[in-house]
Enzyme design. Structure first.
Site, PDB file in Angstrom:
ATOM      1  N   GLN A  58       0.814  -1.216   0.000  1.00  0.00           N
ATOM      2  CA  GLN A  58       0.000   0.000   0.000  1.00  0.00           C
ATOM      3  C   GLN A  58       0.843   1.259   0.000  1.00  0.00           C
ATOM      4  OE1 GLN A  58      -1.590  -0.973   4.079  1.00  0.00           O
ATOM      5  NE2 GLN A  58      -1.380   1.241   4.377  1.00  0.00           N
ATOM      6  N   CYS A  81      -5.049   0.383   3.941  1.00  0.00           N
ATOM      7  CA  CYS A  81      -5.061  -1.043   4.291  1.00  0.00           C
ATOM      8  C   CYS A  81      -6.467  -1.623   4.190  1.00  0.00           C
ATOM      9  CB  CYS A  81      -4.504  -1.245   5.693  1.00  0.00           C
ATOM     10  SG  CYS A  81      -5.482  -0.469   7.008  1.00  0.00           S
ATOM     11  N   HIS A 124      -5.408  -1.341  11.981  1.00  0.00           N
ATOM     12  CA  HIS A 124      -4.848  -1.830  10.726  1.00  0.00           C
ATOM     13  C   HIS A 124      -5.685  -3.011  10.239  1.00  0.00           C
ATOM     14  CE1 HIS A 124      -1.902  -2.546   7.631  1.00  0.00           C
ATOM     15  NE2 HIS A 124      -1.582  -3.738   8.095  1.00  0.00           N
ATOM     16  N   ASN A 162      -0.549  -9.416   4.794  1.00  0.00           N
ATOM     17  CA  ASN A 162      -0.466  -7.976   5.034  1.00  0.00           C
ATOM     18  C   ASN A 162      -0.337  -7.228   3.706  1.00  0.00           C
ATOM     19  OD1 ASN A 162      -0.329  -5.595   6.465  1.00  0.00           O
ATOM     20  ND2 ASN A 162       1.447  -6.175   7.682  1.00  0.00           N
TER      21      ASN A 162
END
Length: 359
Positions: free
Chosen positions: A158, A165, A297, A324
């Protein structure tokens, strides 16, 4: 027994050393110690300089001014000491995970702790987003890893300048479900959500459940038609180029046992976790460290498993496998394991997914 005359030299014993000789030896020892310390410090400084330059090269780091580089070097050295200390404890079996000097290593703890991209301010989940409870799982598989299906798309990044996120977690789930249904991977557009989802805040954060509501109405474009840019721009959504979805429902999953059941039966889900600065330096193992007091997150749970204990007196450690959006150089090729069944980092508090097929 031999006696010594004043003319004969006496042995250099402890009681027979002249004051000048003893003082000279003490001065020599003192200077030798100081010299040794200088050599050690110079060697350590040279080693750190080499490590710093290698790290900058590996992560293509450049700084606008000398002052900025000095500031970043100071933060980097503080993190270097932290990582070395932590990993020594991990080597002794006192920590269940390791850290590394990754691309976040020149940030201060305060900067990393402010890295928030999951925004709940002023946002209310859609009224038609029910909670789904599976009940306590009793016969689900002991371990699940959707990466083995070849339908989990490559890890994305990102970037450091956009708190998106929430968009990456949402799109990653859609990509896997698309592949499971269609038999081929499709790389879809996070930028569409950043630019066009007015219920979320683009690079300032958002909620996956709100993004799922948007996508259920508009569908999603492919990344090649709407590329990610790390900034929010005017919405360029084109309905004719969007993949449409037939959504049965989108819903919230409260609690870890519901996550496990949904992941086992249906596939990956989006979750919110409360991360702190240490998590950004994560390298491998089962993360069981500090967490933020609330989710800040968004990531994707792609599976779960169990880490057997090396000590017979200790229990095995259950874990989640998360994907992630910090690039493949972070963690274990972009993935991490987080301790399971203890609601680590509030991972069971903000979970969302939906049931859908593609047109």
């Amino acid at each position: 027994m031999k006696t010594w005359s004043r003319e004969e030299p006496r042995p250099d014993g402890p009681g027979n050393r002249r004051p000048g000789q003893l003082q000279d030896r003490m001065h020599f020892a003192k200077h030798l110690l100081i010299f040794s310390m200088i050599v050690v410090c110079a060697s350590a400084a040279h080693f750190l300089e080499q490590e710093w330059n290698l790290w900058k090269s590996n992560y293509e780091k450049t700084y606008a001014t000398k002052e900025d580089e000095m500031f970043r070097r100071k933060a980097w050295e503080a993190n270097w000491n932290k990582v070395q200390t932590h990993n020594q404890l991990a080597a002794q079996g006192l920590k269940s995970y390791t850290l590394e000097m990754n691309r976040f290593a020149d940030m201060t703890s305060e900067e990393r702790n402010s890295h928030n991209c999951l925004s709940t301010k002023g946002k209310i989940p859609p009224a038609d987003a029910p909670q789904v409870r599976y009940g306590k799982p009793t016969n689900i598989p002991a371990e699940v890893d959707w990466r083995k299906s070849k339908c989990v798309t490559p890890v994305k990044d990102q970037g450091s300048y956009c708190g998106s996120c929430w968009a990456f977690a949402t799109v990653g789930v859609i990509e896997t479900h698309y592949c499971l249904e269609k038999g081929e991977q499709a790389i879809l557009s996070e930028q569409q959500l950043v630019d066009c989802d007015s219920n979320n805040d683009g690079c300032c954060g958002g909620l996956p459940i709100m993004a799922l509501a948007y996508l259920s109405q508009h569908g999603i474009m492919r990344n090649k038609d709407y590329e990610y840019s790390q900034k929010k721009f005017e919405c360029l959504y084109e309905n004719d180029n969007a993949i449409q979805m037939n959504v049965t429902k989108y819903y919230i999953l409260p609690g870890e046992y519901n996550i496990a059941s949904s992941v086992a039966y249906n596939g990956p889900v989006t979750v919110g976790i409360g991360v702190v600065d240490e998590f950004m330096l994560y390298k491998g193992g089962v993360y069981d460290g500090d967490c933020a007091p609330e989710a800040n997150h968004a990531v994707i749970v792609v599976g779960y498993g169990n880490e057997p204990s090396e000590d017979e007196d200790e229990e095995d450690m259950d874990y989640w496998i998360i994907k992630n959006s910090w690039g493949a150089q972070w963690g274990d090729k972009g993935y991490a394991k987080i301790r399971r069944n203890v609601n680590k980092c509030n991972i069971g508090d903000m979970v969302a997914t939906m049931d859908f097929t593609f047109a």
